[in-house]
Design an enzyme around this catalytic site. Structure first.
Site, mmCIF file in Angstrom:
data_model
loop_
_atom_site.group_PDB
_atom_site.id
_atom_site.type_symbol
_atom_site.label_atom_id
_atom_site.label_comp_id
_atom_site.label_asym_id
_atom_site.label_seq_id
_atom_site.Cartn_x
_atom_site.Cartn_y
_atom_site.Cartn_z
ATOM 1 C CB THR A 97 -0.926 0.001 1.238
ATOM 2 O OG1 THR A 97 -1.660 -1.213 1.244
ATOM 3 C CG2 THR A 97 -1.868 1.181 1.248
ATOM 4 C CB THR A 152 1.555 -4.992 8.336
ATOM 5 O OG1 THR A 152 1.851 -6.393 8.286
ATOM 6 C CG2 THR A 152 2.863 -4.261 8.497
ATOM 7 C CG ASP A 192 3.504 -9.299 7.967
ATOM 8 O OD1 ASP A 192 2.966 -10.154 8.690
ATOM 9 O OD2 ASP A 192 3.235 -9.163 6.755
HETATM 10 O O1 F6P Z 1 0.815 -9.018 5.693
HETATM 11 C C1 F6P Z 1 -0.003 -9.633 6.607
HETATM 12 C C2 F6P Z 1 -0.131 -11.102 6.300
HETATM 13 O O2 F6P Z 1 -1.020 -11.638 7.241
HETATM 14 C C3 F6P Z 1 1.172 -11.880 6.267
HETATM 15 O O3 F6P Z 1 1.643 -12.176 7.549
HETATM 16 C C4 F6P Z 1 0.772 -13.077 5.449
HETATM 17 O O4 F6P Z 1 1.875 -13.643 4.815
HETATM 18 C C5 F6P Z 1 -0.179 -12.485 4.451
HETATM 19 O O5 F6P Z 1 -0.680 -11.297 5.015
HETATM 20 C C6 F6P Z 1 -1.342 -13.352 4.072
HETATM 21 O O6 F6P Z 1 -2.008 -12.717 3.035
HETATM 22 P P1 F6P Z 1 -3.495 -12.999 2.538
HETATM 23 O O7 F6P Z 1 -4.431 -12.269 3.439
HETATM 24 O O8 F6P Z 1 -3.519 -12.429 1.163
HETATM 25 O O9 F6P Z 1 -3.697 -14.475 2.583
#
Ligand code: F6P
Length: 340
Positions: free
Chosen positions: A111, A131, A133
């Site tokens: 984003t 996030t 992460d």
């Molecule tokens: O970026 C946040 C996150 O939860 C990551 O930890 C994970 O790899 C990813 O998104 C999962 O993405 P999606 O929601 O597209 O499955």
């Protein structure tokens, strides 16, 4: 002024607190009008908006997810859904038709990159980093991380009882995408014996050696915290890969758990509520000062901002010499790599 706000990328706890921080400050302090855009950048392409007023912003502080909805739509990437449509041009057109003076983009790395690109094409953009992460470049912390850390830590705490009672190796995989922040912090918070991060090139034989050594020294159970982003053979989850190798190399009974989306769900922690609120309020101050093309950031204990151009496209990874890793090694935590 009339400002737009959107939430893009994976959801996380604290987004609604940030929306509320932006909205209440904009309306109450500056008399601005606030337009909520649905489903991230998709809403700006499809013209899906809702006017945010005080009643909509009420009662959302503690709610998980995002009241605006989100998507992983990247307007600068061609997609079959929109075929030949020039998405950035369309977004620019809708931004002006809506009469926006600024657009607040709440999201993670992807984003913030899109936000930087929209800023480059002439829109007034402010980014807010979120996030679980914690890997957004340019800020010390993203909101969402603390809540996910609580959830992961509680889950690992709960694995200790089975590990102990059955004398097993329990492998738990936590999220984090390419970064190991969540694995490192939840591993340390819950007394993990082995912590495997994408940033540290581990040797699975060394992991097995650590676990066998523990078993010999009368510690017949162990907790192995694994970041989802470690390298594995194609299609294999981090937990599966590590657990099957440990079982084969040590002969010790091993089980795996993948925590998954539970880490992203539910109500934000108090720390995330406060951080998201501070970020939201500061974003509006930047708009009031007409300081655009910036991402709100935390540096130490201060909320400040960094140019989006410096953030876009970069990742904040765990440095191998992070002080917490050093401390952990001294206490016998195994990272699967010889550091002598
Ligand atoms: O970026 C946040 C996150 O939860 C990551 O930890 C994970 O790899 C990813 O998104 C999962 O993405 P999606 O929601 O597209 O499955």
């Amino acid at each position: 002024m009339r400002i737009g706000i959107l939430t893009a990328g994976g959801d996380c706890p604290g987004i609604n607190a940030a929306i509320r921080g932006v909205g209440k400050t904009a309306i109450l302090e500056y008399g601005m009008e606030v337009i909520g855009i649905s489903s991230g950048f998709l809403g700006l392409i499809n013209e899906e908006y809702v006017q945010l007023d005080e009643s909509i912003l009420s009662g959302i502080l503690t709610l998980g997810g995002t009241i605006l909805g989100t998507s992983r739509e990247n307007p600068f990437k061609k997609s079959s859904t929109f075929n030949a449509i020039d998405k950035p041009k369309l977004i620019k057109k809708h931004y002006h038709e809506l009469g926006l003076d600024a657009l607040v983009c709440i999201g993670g790395n992807g984003t913030q990159r899109t936000a930087a690109q929209l800023s480059e094409v002439g829109l007034n953009i402010i980014g807010i980093p979120k996030t679980i992460d914690n890997d957004v470049y340019g800020t010390d912390v993203t909101f969402g991380f603390d809540s996910a850390l609580w959830i992961a830590t509680e889950a690992i705490d709960r694995l200790h009882t089975t590990a102990n009672s059955h004398k097993r190796i329990m492998v738990i995989e936590v999220m984090g995408h390419h970064a190991g922040w969540l694995a490192l912090y939840s591993g340390m918070a819950s007394g993990g014996d082995v912590i495997l991060l994408p940033e540290i090139n581990f040797d699975i034989n060394m992991v097995a050696k650590c676990l066998k050594k523990r078993a010999i020294t009368k510690k017949p159970y162990s907790i192995v915290v694994v970041a989802e982003g470690i390298p594995t053979p194609k299609g294999e989850s981090a937990a599966r890969y590590v657990a099957s190798n440990i079982s084969e190399l040590t002969g010790l009974e091993t089980r795996e758990t993948i925590l998954g989306y539970i880490q992203r769900g539910g109500s934000p922690s108090p720390m995330d509520r406060v951080l998201a609120t501070r970020y939201g309020a500061f974003a509006v101050e930047l708009i009031a000062q007409k300081k655009f093309g910036e991402m709100v950031a935390l540096k130490g204990n201060n909320v400040t901002s960094v140019p989006l151009a410096e953030v876009g496209g970069k990742l904040r990874l765990v440095p191998e010499d992070h002080p917490l890793i050093e401390k952990a090694r001294r206490m016998g935590v195994c990272f699967g790599k010889d550091h002598s």
